[in-house]
Scaffold this motif. Structure first.
Motif, short mmCIF file in Angstrom:
data_model
loop_
_atom_site.label_atom_id
_atom_site.label_comp_id
_atom_site.label_asym_id
_atom_site.label_seq_id
_atom_site.Cartn_x
_atom_site.Cartn_y
_atom_site.Cartn_z
N VAL A 131 0.84 -1.20 0.00
CA VAL A 131 0.00 0.00 0.00
C VAL A 131 0.88 1.25 0.00
CG1 VAL A 131 -1.63 1.32 1.41
CG2 VAL A 131 -1.98 -1.12 1.06
N GLU A 132 0.52 2.21 -0.87
CA GLU A 132 1.30 3.45 -0.95
C GLU A 132 0.74 4.53 -0.02
OE1 GLU A 132 1.29 4.61 -5.16
OE2 GLU A 132 1.40 2.43 -5.43
N ARG A 133 -0.59 4.63 -0.04
CA ARG A 133 -1.20 5.72 0.72
C ARG A 133 -2.42 5.24 1.49
NH1 ARG A 133 -3.69 9.36 -2.86
NH2 ARG A 133 -1.78 8.96 -3.99
N VAL A 134 -2.54 5.74 2.73
CA VAL A 134 -3.72 5.48 3.55
C VAL A 134 -4.42 6.81 3.78
CG1 VAL A 134 -4.49 4.81 5.86
CG2 VAL A 134 -2.72 3.46 4.72
N VAL A 135 -5.72 6.83 3.49
CA VAL A 135 -6.52 8.04 3.76
C VAL A 135 -7.47 7.71 4.89
CG1 VAL A 135 -8.18 9.68 2.81
CG2 VAL A 135 -6.35 8.76 1.33
N LEU A 136 -7.34 8.43 6.00
CA LEU A 136 -8.22 8.20 7.13
C LEU A 136 -9.27 9.32 7.16
CD1 LEU A 136 -5.56 7.32 9.89
CD2 LEU A 136 -6.98 5.71 8.59
N GLY A 137 -10.51 8.98 6.90
CA GLY A 137 -11.57 9.98 6.88
C GLY A 137 -12.35 9.97 8.18
N SER A 138 -12.43 11.15 8.79
CA SER A 138 -13.18 11.28 10.04
C SER A 138 -14.11 12.49 9.93
CB SER A 138 -12.19 11.42 11.19
OG SER A 138 -12.86 11.31 12.43
N ASP A 139 -14.67 12.94 11.05
CA ASP A 139 -15.60 14.08 10.99
C ASP A 139 -14.95 15.39 11.43
OD1 ASP A 139 -15.38 13.55 13.69
OD2 ASP A 139 -17.52 13.84 14.11
N VAL A 140 -13.63 15.38 11.52
CA VAL A 140 -12.86 16.61 11.80
C VAL A 140 -11.79 16.74 10.72
CG1 VAL A 140 -13.28 16.72 14.30
CG2 VAL A 140 -11.42 15.30 13.43
N ASP A 141 -11.22 17.96 10.58
CA ASP A 141 -10.30 18.21 9.46
C ASP A 141 -8.99 17.43 9.57
OD1 ASP A 141 -12.16 19.82 8.35
OD2 ASP A 141 -11.13 21.72 8.73
N GLY A 142 -8.67 16.93 10.75
CA GLY A 142 -7.42 16.20 10.95
C GLY A 142 -7.08 16.19 12.42
N VAL A 143 -5.79 16.17 12.73
CA VAL A 143 -5.35 16.21 14.12
C VAL A 143 -5.21 17.67 14.54
CG1 VAL A 143 -3.60 15.49 15.78
CG2 VAL A 143 -4.07 14.07 13.77
#
Ligand code: ADP
Length: 259
Positions: A163-175
């Motif tokens: 795997v090259e890239r992991v996209v973690l989608g949540s309900d906030v813009d990020g950390v």
């Protein structure tokens, strides 16, 4: 190869038991189809499907009493129902989604994956299918059963496959520097350095009913993938276009995890 994780906060209404967030699911299915990023693996969280049942029966803590056995079954069933809704929306959008139950090929030991057979997932991908997995109630060698978080699963898949890239989608813009839902002047950290423990310690805990650890848990899990040289980006999947952009590798508002 890409992995997209959609948090329980994205695919369900977290405060309403057994309520899928159909608007988000439908829109994201279209974004995934438009991004046309293959090969792709999807993983989703439990939100108001998995968590209330798992909490009611204390599944995460492992075996204490016989009534929990039914709870394991109910937690798994709740997740399969949510998975069914997501897979159907993906198919409607033209994505060749294929449901895969993590508990049927993964065993944990003290809540950590000890046994995982990736052959079938690999073959699904080779066949042009898009496996759709989820956080699940799994069997555990020490505590009989456990909750496997979507976040732990994503990292195992990412490091076990190419795997090259992991996209973690949540309900906030990020950390953020603090939980943005609780602290008004919390700032988005666009590049989060894992070696900088000062920042890490400042991350707040997640919401009450979350049995798998919220943002801090997410970052700590993802660290393993980052160490393995995999690109990890966190985006707000509730905002139009962010997931599509992240899947295409475009510049997008979010947090990139760095060593
Ligand atoms: P998901 O269900 O999408 O996997 P979680 O609910 O487990 O996500 O974790 C995301 C939540 O973590 C956010 O909704 C946010 O309220 C909370 N959170 C706590 N601390 C932070 C932080 N420092 N930065 C961003 N989010 C945070």
């Amino acid at each position: 190869m890409l992995i997209l994780k959609l948090g329980g906060s994205v695919v369900t209404h977290k405060d309403k038991p057994f309520t899928p967030h159909i608007d988000n699911i439908t829109r994201l299915a279209a974004e995934i189809a438009e991004a046309d990023a293959q090969p792709l693996i999807l993983v989703h969280g439990g939100g108001s499907y998995g968590h209330p049942v798992a909490t009611e029966y204390g599944i995460a803590e492992g075996y204490r009493e016989p009534r929990q056995i039914t709870g394991v079954s109910k937690t798994h069933q709740a997740m399969m129902e949510l998975n069914g809704i997501i897979v159907r929306e993906l198919l409607d959008a033209g994505v060749p989604a294929f449901a895969v139950s993590p508990s049927s090929f993964i065993v944990t030991e003290g809540r950590r994956i000890i046994d995982i057979d990736l052959h079938v997932v690999e073959r699904l991908i080779e066949s042009g299918l898009v496996p759709v997995l989820y956080g699940d109630a799994v069997l555990d060698t020490m505590q009989r059963f456990a909750i496997l978080s979507g976040d732990q699963l994503v990292v195992k898949l990412a490091t076990g496959l190419e795997v090259e890239r992991v996209v973690l989608g949540s309900d906030v813009d990020g950390v953020f520097t603090a939980d943005p839902k609780l602290v008004e002047d919390a700032r988005l950290i666009e590049e989060f350095s894992l070696s900088n423990h000062g920042d890490e310690a400042k991350i707040g805990d997640a919401l009450d009913t979350d049995v798998t650890g919220g943002m801090l848990g997410k970052v700590l899990e993802a660290a393993e993938a980052v160490e393995a040289g995999i690109e990890v980006v966190m985006v707000n999947a509730t905002v139009d276009g962010r997931v599509r952009a992240a899947l295409r590798g475009e510049n997008v508002i979010g947090t990139r995890l760095k060593r």
